[in-house]
Every structure is written in structure tokens, then in C-alpha cells.
Design an enzyme around this catalytic site. Structure first.
Site, PDB file in Angstrom:
ATOM      1  N   CYS A   1      14.280  62.276  90.200  1.00 14.82           N
ATOM      2  CA  CYS A   1      13.244  61.967  91.174  1.00 14.82           C
ATOM      3  C   CYS A   1      13.198  62.980  92.305  1.00 14.82           C
ATOM      4  CB  CYS A   1      13.480  60.584  91.803  1.00 14.82           C
ATOM      5  SG  CYS A   1      13.554  59.236  90.627  1.00 14.82           S
TER       6      CYS A   1
ATOM      7  N   GLY B   1       9.678  64.733  89.191  1.00 13.32           N
ATOM      8  CA  GLY B   1       9.343  63.458  88.560  1.00 13.32           C
ATOM      9  C   GLY B   1       7.847  63.298  88.404  1.00 13.32           C
TER      10      GLY B   1
ATOM     11  N   ASN C   1      17.078  59.625  94.462  1.00 11.90           N
ATOM     12  CA  ASN C   1      17.177  60.735  93.515  1.00 11.90           C
ATOM     13  C   ASN C   1      18.621  60.786  93.025  1.00 11.90           C
ATOM     14  OD1 ASN C   1      17.302  64.355  93.778  1.00 11.90           O
ATOM     15  ND2 ASN C   1      16.885  63.107  91.993  1.00 11.90           N
ATOM     16  N   GLY C   2      18.815  60.666  91.716  1.00 12.27           N
ATOM     17  CA  GLY C   2      20.156  60.682  91.151  1.00 12.27           C
ATOM     18  C   GLY C   2      20.335  59.559  90.151  1.00 12.27           C
TER      19      GLY C   2
ATOM     20  N   TYR D   1      17.568  75.504  86.490  1.00 14.40           N
ATOM     21  CA  TYR D   1      16.260  75.032  86.043  1.00 14.40           C
ATOM     22  C   TYR D   1      15.579  74.028  86.964  1.00 14.40           C
ATOM     23  CZ  TYR D   1      12.824  72.520  83.159  1.00 14.40           C
ATOM     24  OH  TYR D   1      11.687  71.924  82.695  1.00 14.40           O
TER      25      TYR D   1
ATOM     26  N   CYS E   1      29.212  71.088  89.950  1.00 15.58           N
ATOM     27  CA  CYS E   1      29.322  70.256  88.751  1.00 15.58           C
ATOM     28  C   CYS E   1      28.763  71.052  87.582  1.00 15.58           C
ATOM     29  CB  CYS E   1      28.548  68.953  88.911  1.00 15.58           C
ATOM     30  SG  CYS E   1      28.504  67.959  87.385  1.00 15.58           S
TER      31      CYS E   1
END
Length: 491
Positions: A23, A50, A124-125, A271, A462
Site C-alpha cells: 500500500c 497499490g 503499508n506493510g 523495484y 532486509c
């Protein structure tokens, strides 16, 4: 899903589903400003994060109004809808579902009652301990009566919203400070009540969240800084991992609910983020250019032309051309006006579906040795179709170069990657992947090269989708997602 910024390369095949982010969030506290319209344009800048639904909530200090629907930002809102959303606080959200069904009921912002009014929340997540939070809600209320937990209709965002309203005495800020330390996973949150705007970012800071200031003195929070730019806000800083922010008439108030342990998603650089975004002081476009240069050094080949898969492969292709000295050119032309089609094609039409969005420039391609640069390979369907298209257009050689390492693991932090069994690179050698794509050669950037291009230290990133090294414990019910074709499970 179409990418709102034109990055269509993972949406070329009718059944191909590439990496999607959960999102985009946008919040604004700005008395005297047309906050609903500013939020609309902020969401427009975040459309790439999104495309399933969009929503805006506003408050005039007394009551919250919300308008949301399925579709792109430009499809959901018109002048009349925005004029009706009055107030000086606004919260906007553009959603792609990674938990819960893609239905109107799950569009955000979500709304819920609190001890002193209403909360509207955008997320968001992706959370990794949703079941624990549901258990906590049941413990507090006796039953999760406000949630539909059946049929995939419940989202982690709905659980958070309910928990923020489960205390009948404390203020929303007090409830949030008590709740947030119990929340696991990736969460960049923007939420509001009738009088204040709030923002919070998980201790690992997996997803980005920015703070900006308007010339009028108002404040803005957004997933990426281009959303600040579009409304004329000056970038102030990133919301820190583990930080909770309250914005009201007295300005910005910061608290820390957990120590920072940064593990920013490296795929944002590869990306997800817009190229004009800056994260941790590093331009995303500059990182992608450097990935292309590194790719040229790691996987050189003699060729006549370097070309991207439009459009997310473009910066890396430019970088490859710069480092190799081979000319850069566009070998494929893109139809900029093609969005998601709801017409289900027959099998014959499905095979031709890629031509709806991309078509080869035969005079550029014919007889040439091509280096085709893309940002990632997930299932491989799109790349396979592009290689065939270029062969049919007369390419003499096709050398595929990928500006990220092989994607081998699912993401639990907000990118809707496939299960291991569906990923093209799992349990295959480089040669097997090359043969599957039909390319003459294939080269991926090294993990070390990708990380170096971000100018971030490896321990602050990550890289789980490439390495299987998860910085946050995956959900306990995710074992089937970690299995490969051979039944192998990550330990």
C-alpha cells in the site's frame, strides 16, 4: 495489476503476477488548506504502491468523513467527492491486498470507534503476529465481534483498528503507545482521530515513511517523498524505526515505542519505490543505475544494443550501457494507456496478450545482438514471452541481465511474492533458468553487488526474498509458503 507509474513489465501476461507492494499512505494536518485535494494528489504520486482501491478520510475537528472505493485513485475520486470531504486533517490510502480479500469492505482507511471518538487508519506493510493480536482483542472484549474472521475478509489492518478502539478510557495516543510494542512485522502507519494525525513505523523500518512540512506550516506524512513534492511540502526527515509521531495544532510530537533495529527492504531500491524517491539519503534512481553498472562488470557480453524491459528495467539498462560502452536503445514500445483488463481472454488470445502492452521495434531489433535488462524474475512468464517476441522480431542473440539476485523466498512484510514452489529460480541452476527463458545467456547481479549499490550496510537491510534470512520471525502458519518444489523447508 497495472503499476501507476507505468512500470508494466510484470503485468504483461494476463496470468502473470509480479511483485506488488502492500500500500501507499498519505496523511496531512494543514488548517486552511484543501486537504482532500492535496491528499488526492499525494495518493496519485503513490499509485504505484497499490491499485486495487483508494480512500480518503477527513476531519474538521468534530467529525470524520470517509470516501473509498475499488479502483485507481483517478477512478475513485472526482471533483464532487473531494469537495464533500471537508476539514483540516486528511488521511489517504492506495491499497494492494496481501492479507484479506480484494473487496470494498477491506479498502482503507479503516474506521473504528474509540473511547473519545473515531479512528481512521491506513497501513503499508504486513503483520506477522495477526493471530496473537486477534487473541489479544478477544481477551479485551470477550469476542472479536467487530471482525469477520471468515472467508479471508479479515485484514491485519482491521485487527489493528479494532485494538486501537478497545480501550474505553485512555486517549488514542496512549492506546497506541501501549499497543505498538506488541505488534510484529512491517507496518508504516498513518492514522487520525477527529483532532490529531498520527504516524508510526515498525522497529525494523521495513517500509518507508516520510515527514514533510508545507509552506503554510502544515505537516505531511507519506510513504515516499515524491508525494511530498507533488503537494509542495519540503522533506524534513524519515519517520524513524520504532517511532510514534503525533501531529496537532502545536506541531510534531515524537515518542519511541521500541528501539530502532533498521532492516529496510532492499527490494524498495530494486523495484518498489519510484526512481525519484530518496531513502536513507540514497537516490533510488542512482542505486538502480549503479546496479546496472555492477551487472555489466559482473556479466559482460559482446552485443550491439542494451535495452530495458519497460519501464522498471530502464535505469539499470542505462547503467549497464554506461559501464559497457554498448549503446542504449528502446527495443520495445509500450502502450501507456493500457490498464487492467477485466475481459477474460481465450487461450489463443492469452498467448497474444503481451502484445496489448508491448510491441517490438523491428527496425531496432532485427539482426542485432541484444542485452535485455530487467529488475527481477519472479515466475518467469513475462521474460519468457519477451524473449520469444524479440526472437520473432529477428533478434540475432538475446542476453538477459537481471539487476537483482534470484528471488527464492516469499516475503512476509508486504510484497506479494509467490510461494517457493512457484518461483522460477528455486531448485534450478542458472543454465536451467536460461533454457526455460529461451535466452542465449543469463546473468543476475550478485547479492553483494546489489547491496553495495544501495550504499547501505548489509546489516541494515532486509534481503529475505533473495537469501531466506528473515529479520522478523515469519508467521507460524507460513510453513507451506516456505516449501520448495522438493518439499524443502527453510530452517
Amino acid at each position: 495489476m497495472p503499476r501507476g507509474d507505468g512500470r508494466l513489465n510484470h503485468d504483461l501476461m494476463p496470468d502473470e503476477k509480479g511483485p506488488q507492494d502492500a500500500c501507499g499512505v498519505f496523511g496531512i494536518y494543514a488548517p486552511g488548506e484543501e486537504v482532500s485535494k492535496l491528499t488526492y494528489f499525494g495518493l496519485y504520486a503513490l499509485q504505484h504502491r497499490g491499485q486495487e482501491s483508494a480512500g480518503i478520510a477527513t476531519s474538521n475537528g468534530d467529525k470524520i468523513l470517509v470516501f473509498k472505493d475499488m479502483g485507481l485513485v483517478s477512478q475513485v475520486f472526482d471533483e464532487g467527492a473531494l469537495e464533500a470531504l471537508t476539514g483540516h486533517i486528511a488521511l489517504g490510502h492506495a491499497r494492494y491486498s496481501t492479507t484479506g480479500a480484494s473487496v470494498w469492505a477491506n479498502a482503507q482507511p479503516t474506521l473504528g470507534p474509540t473511547a473519545h471518538g473515531t479512528v481512521a487508519l491506513g497501513h503499508n506493510g504486513n503483520l506477522t503476529n495477526t493471530q496473537e493480536l486477534i487473541d489479544l482483542l478477544i481477551e479485551r472484549e470477550g469476542a472479536a465481534r467487530r471482525l469477520d474472521l471468515k472467508g479471508g475478509k479479515c485484514t491485519d489492518t482491521a485487527v489493528l483498528t479494532a485494538l486501537l478502539g478497545s480501550d474505553r478510557e485512555d486517549t488514542l495516543a496512549e492506546v497506541a503507545m501501549e499497543l505498538l510494542p506488541h505488534v510484529r512485522g512491517a507496518f508504516s502507519l498513518a492514522f487520525m482521530d477527529e483532532t490529531k494525525l498520527y504516524a508510526a513505523r515498525d522497529p525494523q523500518g521495513v517500509r518507508p515513511l516520510m515527514l514533510g512540512k508545507l509552506p503554510s506550516g502544515g505537516w505531511v506524512v507519506a510513504s515516499e517523498n515524491p508525494a511530498l513534492d507533488i503537494v509542495g511540502a519540503e522533506f524534513v526527515r524519515e519517520i524513524e524505526p520504532g517511532e510514534f509521531v503525533v501531529i496537532d495544532e502545536d506541531g510534531v510530537h515524537s515518542s519511541r515505542f521500541a528501539p530502532a533495529d533498521p532492516k529496510n527492504c532492499v527490494f524498495e531500491y530494486v523495484y518498489l519505490a519510484r526512481p525519484d524517491t530518496t531513502m536513507n539519503g540514497r537516490s533510488v534512481n542512482a542505486a538502480r543505475l549503479e546496479m546496472g553498472r555492477t551487472l555489466a562488470r559482473e556479466h559482460p557480453v559482446e552485443a550491439d544494443l542494451v535495452m530495458p524491459t519497460p519501464e522498471s528495467g530502464t535505469p539499470a539498462a542505462i547503467g549497464y550501457a554506461q559501464a559497457s560502452g554498448i549503446p542504449f536503445g528502446q527495443g520495445l514500445t509500450k502502450n501507456s494507456y493500457v490498464g487492467r483488463t477485466f475481459i477474460q481472454p481465450s487461450q489463443t488470445l492469452r498467448k497474444l496478450g503481451i502484445r496489448l502492452k508491448l510491441n517490438p521495434l523491428r527496425e531496432v531489433i532485427e539482426g542485432k545482438r541484444l542485452i535485455v535488462v530487467d529488475d527481477s524474475i519472479v515466475r518467469g512468464n513475462t521474460q519468457r514471452a519477451i524473449v520469444k517476441m524479440l526472437r520473432d522480431a529477428g533478434a540475432a542473440e538475446i542476453h538477459v541481465r537481471i539487476s537483482s539476485p534470484p528471488v527464492q523466498w516469499p516475503c512476509f512484510y508486504g510484497i506479494d511474492f509467490a510461494t517457493r514452489s512457484e518461483l522460477a529460480a528455486v531448485n534450478k541452476t542458472l543454465e536451467e533458468i536460461r533454457l526455460d527463458l529461451g535466452a542465449d545467456t543469463l546473468g543476475y547481479i550478485s547479492t553483494e553487488g546489489m547491496i553495495a549499490a544501495t550504499q547501505q550496510s548489509q546489516d541494515r537491510l532486509c534481503t529475505a526474498c533473495f537469501t531466506g534470512d528473515y529479520p522478523i520471525e515469519p508467521p507460524v502458519d507460513a510453513r507451506h509458503l516456505l516449501m520448495s518444489q522438493t518439499g524443502e523447508v527453510s530452517q
